[in-house]
Design a protein around this motif. Sequence first.
Motif, PDB file in Angstrom:
ATOM      1  N   ALA A   1       0.835  -1.200   0.000  1.00  0.00           N
ATOM      2  CA  ALA A   1       0.000   0.000   0.000  1.00  0.00           C
ATOM      3  C   ALA A   1       0.871   1.252   0.000  1.00  0.00           C
ATOM      4  O   ALA A   1       0.576   2.232  -0.711  1.00  0.00           O
ATOM      5  N   GLY A   2       1.946   1.224   0.768  1.00  0.00           N
ATOM      6  CA  GLY A   2       2.862   2.363   0.796  1.00  0.00           C
ATOM      7  C   GLY A   2       3.549   2.578  -0.540  1.00  0.00           C
ATOM      8  O   GLY A   2       3.825   3.716  -0.938  1.00  0.00           O
ATOM      9  N   LEU A   3       3.805   1.477  -1.250  1.00  0.00           N
ATOM     10  CA  LEU A   3       4.463   1.565  -2.552  1.00  0.00           C
ATOM     11  C   LEU A   3       3.567   2.232  -3.593  1.00  0.00           C
ATOM     12  O   LEU A   3       4.021   3.086  -4.372  1.00  0.00           O
ATOM     13  N   VAL A   4       2.274   1.868  -3.615  1.00  0.00           N
ATOM     14  CA  VAL A   4       1.384   2.357  -4.678  1.00  0.00           C
ATOM     15  C   VAL A   4       0.938   3.802  -4.449  1.00  0.00           C
ATOM     16  O   VAL A   4       0.413   4.439  -5.366  1.00  0.00           O
ATOM     17  N   ILE A   5       1.151   4.315  -3.248  1.00  0.00           N
ATOM     18  CA  ILE A   5       0.751   5.694  -2.956  1.00  0.00           C
ATOM     19  C   ILE A   5       1.386   6.678  -3.941  1.00  0.00           C
ATOM     20  O   ILE A   5       0.757   7.653  -4.353  1.00  0.00           O
ATOM     21  N   ALA A   6       2.624   6.391  -4.342  1.00  0.00           N
ATOM     22  CA  ALA A   6       3.353   7.317  -5.212  1.00  0.00           C
ATOM     23  C   ALA A   6       2.835   7.306  -6.648  1.00  0.00           C
ATOM     24  O   ALA A   6       3.092   8.241  -7.401  1.00  0.00           O
ATOM     25  N   GLY A   7       2.115   6.258  -7.045  1.00  0.00           N
ATOM     26  CA  GLY A   7       1.648   6.203  -8.435  1.00  0.00           C
ATOM     27  C   GLY A   7       0.438   5.320  -8.614  1.00  0.00           C
ATOM     28  O   GLY A   7       0.479   4.359  -9.401  1.00  0.00           O
ATOM     29  N   PRO A   8      -0.676   5.601  -7.927  1.00  0.00           N
ATOM     30  CA  PRO A   8      -1.856   4.729  -8.046  1.00  0.00           C
ATOM     31  C   PRO A   8      -2.433   4.667  -9.459  1.00  0.00           C
ATOM     32  O   PRO A   8      -3.072   3.685  -9.826  1.00  0.00           O
ATOM     33  N   GLN A   9      -2.168   5.702 -10.264  1.00  0.00           N
ATOM     34  CA  GLN A   9      -2.688   5.706 -11.632  1.00  0.00           C
ATOM     35  C   GLN A   9      -1.992   4.670 -12.512  1.00  0.00           C
ATOM     36  O   GLN A   9      -2.472   4.341 -13.594  1.00  0.00           O
ATOM     37  N   GLU A  10      -0.867   4.129 -12.042  1.00  0.00           N
ATOM     38  CA  GLU A  10      -0.131   3.119 -12.809  1.00  0.00           C
ATOM     39  C   GLU A  10      -0.681   1.712 -12.601  1.00  0.00           C
ATOM     40  O   GLU A  10      -0.299   0.780 -13.307  1.00  0.00           O
ATOM     41  N   LEU A  11      -1.566   1.541 -11.637  1.00  0.00           N
ATOM     42  CA  LEU A  11      -2.055   0.197 -11.307  1.00  0.00           C
ATOM     43  C   LEU A  11      -2.887  -0.413 -12.427  1.00  0.00           C
ATOM     44  O   LEU A  11      -2.829  -1.621 -12.668  1.00  0.00           O
ATOM     45  N   PHE A  12      -3.664   0.412 -13.122  1.00  0.00           N
ATOM     46  CA  PHE A  12      -4.555  -0.145 -14.151  1.00  0.00           C
ATOM     47  C   PHE A  12      -3.766  -0.767 -15.295  1.00  0.00           C
ATOM     48  O   PHE A  12      -4.195  -1.776 -15.873  1.00  0.00           O
ATOM     49  N   GLY A  13      -2.614  -0.211 -15.640  1.00  0.00           N
ATOM     50  CA  GLY A  13      -1.805  -0.805 -16.692  1.00  0.00           C
ATOM     51  C   GLY A  13      -1.371  -2.226 -16.364  1.00  0.00           C
ATOM     52  O   GLY A  13      -1.140  -3.040 -17.264  1.00  0.00           O
ATOM     53  N   CYS A  14      -1.287  -2.538 -15.069  1.00  0.00           N
ATOM     54  CA  CYS A  14      -0.892  -3.885 -14.640  1.00  0.00           C
ATOM     55  C   CYS A  14      -1.956  -4.922 -14.990  1.00  0.00           C
ATOM     56  O   CYS A  14      -1.641  -6.113 -15.134  1.00  0.00           O
ATOM     57  N   VAL A  15      -3.212  -4.495 -15.107  1.00  0.00           N
ATOM     58  CA  VAL A  15      -4.285  -5.423 -15.504  1.00  0.00           C
ATOM     59  C   VAL A  15      -3.965  -5.990 -16.883  1.00  0.00           C
ATOM     60  O   VAL A  15      -3.987  -7.209 -17.112  1.00  0.00           O
ATOM     61  N   HIS A  16      -3.679  -5.093 -17.815  1.00  0.00           N
ATOM     62  CA  HIS A  16      -3.376  -5.494 -19.188  1.00  0.00           C
ATOM     63  C   HIS A  16      -2.130  -6.380 -19.237  1.00  0.00           C
ATOM     64  O   HIS A  16      -2.127  -7.431 -19.901  1.00  0.00           O
ATOM     65  N   VAL A  17      -1.083  -5.993 -18.536  1.00  0.00           N
ATOM     66  CA  VAL A  17       0.172  -6.744 -18.567  1.00  0.00           C
ATOM     67  C   VAL A  17      -0.022  -8.154 -18.016  1.00  0.00           C
ATOM     68  O   VAL A  17       0.430  -9.148 -18.623  1.00  0.00           O
ATOM     69  N   CYS A  18      -0.709  -8.284 -16.899  1.00  0.00           N
ATOM     70  CA  CYS A  18      -0.937  -9.611 -16.296  1.00  0.00           C
ATOM     71  C   CYS A  18      -1.777 -10.503 -17.199  1.00  0.00           C
ATOM     72  O   CYS A  18      -1.486 -11.696 -17.353  1.00  0.00           O
ATOM     73  N   ARG A  19      -2.818  -9.934 -17.799  1.00  0.00           N
ATOM     74  CA  ARG A  19      -3.680 -10.732 -18.691  1.00  0.00           C
ATOM     75  C   ARG A  19      -2.893 -11.172 -19.921  1.00  0.00           C
ATOM     76  O   ARG A  19      -3.000 -12.330 -20.369  1.00  0.00           O
ATOM     77  N   GLU A  20      -2.095 -10.266 -20.480  1.00  0.00           N
ATOM     78  CA  GLU A  20      -1.279 -10.612 -21.648  1.00  0.00           C
ATOM     79  C   GLU A  20      -0.276 -11.713 -21.299  1.00  0.00           C
ATOM     80  O   GLU A  20      -0.102 -12.674 -22.054  1.00  0.00           O
TER      81      GLU A  20
END
Length: 359
Positions: free
Chosen positions: A281-300
Motif C-alpha cells: 500500500a505504501g508503494l502504490v501511494i506514489a503512483g496509483p494511476q499506474e495500477l490499471f496498466g498492470c491489468v493489461h500486462v498480467c492478462r497478456e
Amino acid sequence: MGKYDKDRHQKEMAIRYCLAQGMSPCLEVVIASASDLSDTTEVLTDLDVVGLDFIADGGFRRLIFDCKTTNKMSAVNRAFWAAGILAYSGCDEAFIILKNKAVYNHRLSALSIGVDLHDEASFEDLGNARDIGFNDDLNYQSSIDRWNSVYDIYSKNSWSESLFLTGRNTAPLSVQPWRIFRKMVAELRSAKGQFDPAKDEHVAIFLDVMAAVFILWSTMGRDIRRFYDPKMSKTDFEKVLLYYIWGGKESYVIRQELRQKTDTAGAIQDFPSWERLVSFAGLVIAGPQELFGCVHVCREMSIRILSGKLKEPEKRLSLMLSTHKRARQFIMAASDYMIAACGLPKDLTIRVQDEFGGL
C-alpha cells in the motif's frame, strides 16, 4: 467448440475495440442476483464483453457489448433490455452488435438511453474511425482462441473454479473492491496446496488472478492515496488501512469481537501477511494511476504462457511495459504479497519474474 465461440466474430471485434481504446476487456461477465440467500449463485444473465475504461483518478467507466447473430428480439427491444442491464449492473454505456441493420429512428432512440445499436459493418466503421487498425490481431488478448485456452485450463483444474468466478465475474463490476479483494485472498489461500510453479498452466492461472487483483487495486490505490497524509505516523496509517480493508471501523470491531469469542488459540490475525500488505500500500501511494496498466500486462502474460511468444503481441507488450514504468515493480510486489499471504510456493515468485525475461 470453445467456451467463447458463440458470436465469436462479434466478441472478437468488441475485445479489439476495447484494446484499441486503452480499455481492459472482460469476456462473458456473469451477472448474479443481488441477493445471496442460497447455497448456489443464481445467474441472471451474462454480458458478452465488458470494457473497463480507467478514469484518471481511479474510477471506471464500464461499457458493455452485447453480441447477437440471431434475430430473436427486435433491435429496439434489445436496446430496452440493455438499458435495464445498465441500470442494474451500474455500467455506463452499451453497444449492441446485431446481425442486421437497425432502422435509423431506433438507433437514435436507443442513444437517448445510453445504448448504441450497430450491425457488424457499422461497428467496424466506428472502430476504424477511432483506430484504423483496431480489428487486427495485435495483442495476446485479441484472439478468442487464446481466451478459450485460458478458460480450458481453469476447467481442467477444478480447484480453480472459485478463482475464475470471482476474478472474471465479480471483480470487473465490483463497487466494493476491498471486500472482493478479501474474498480473493481467502479463495487463493484455499487453493494453496494446488499450485505447482513448474506447471505453465498454474502460472497462467495465477497471472490471470493477478489481473483481477489489479482491477480491484486500481480503485483501492486511489482511495488509499486519499486517506494517506505524509505527516501521519506509520501506526495511524496502518489503523486507517485496516479499517478500510475491512469496510470500516464498525465491521472490523464486530469481526474482532466475534473472533475473540470463538477463537481461543492465540492471537487474532488482523489480515494475512499484514506487514507486506502495508508495504505494498505504501508503494502504490506514489503512483496509483499506474495500477490499471498492470491489468493489461498480467492478462497478456497469462495468455502468452499458453500461446507462446507471438511477434506483434510481444512488441506491444514490451511497449506497454516501457510506457508504464512502474508496472513491473507493482506486479512483482503484489505477487510477492499474494504468494506470502496465501501460502503459495515461493518458487512462484521466480516464475513470475522469469516471465518478464526479454521484455
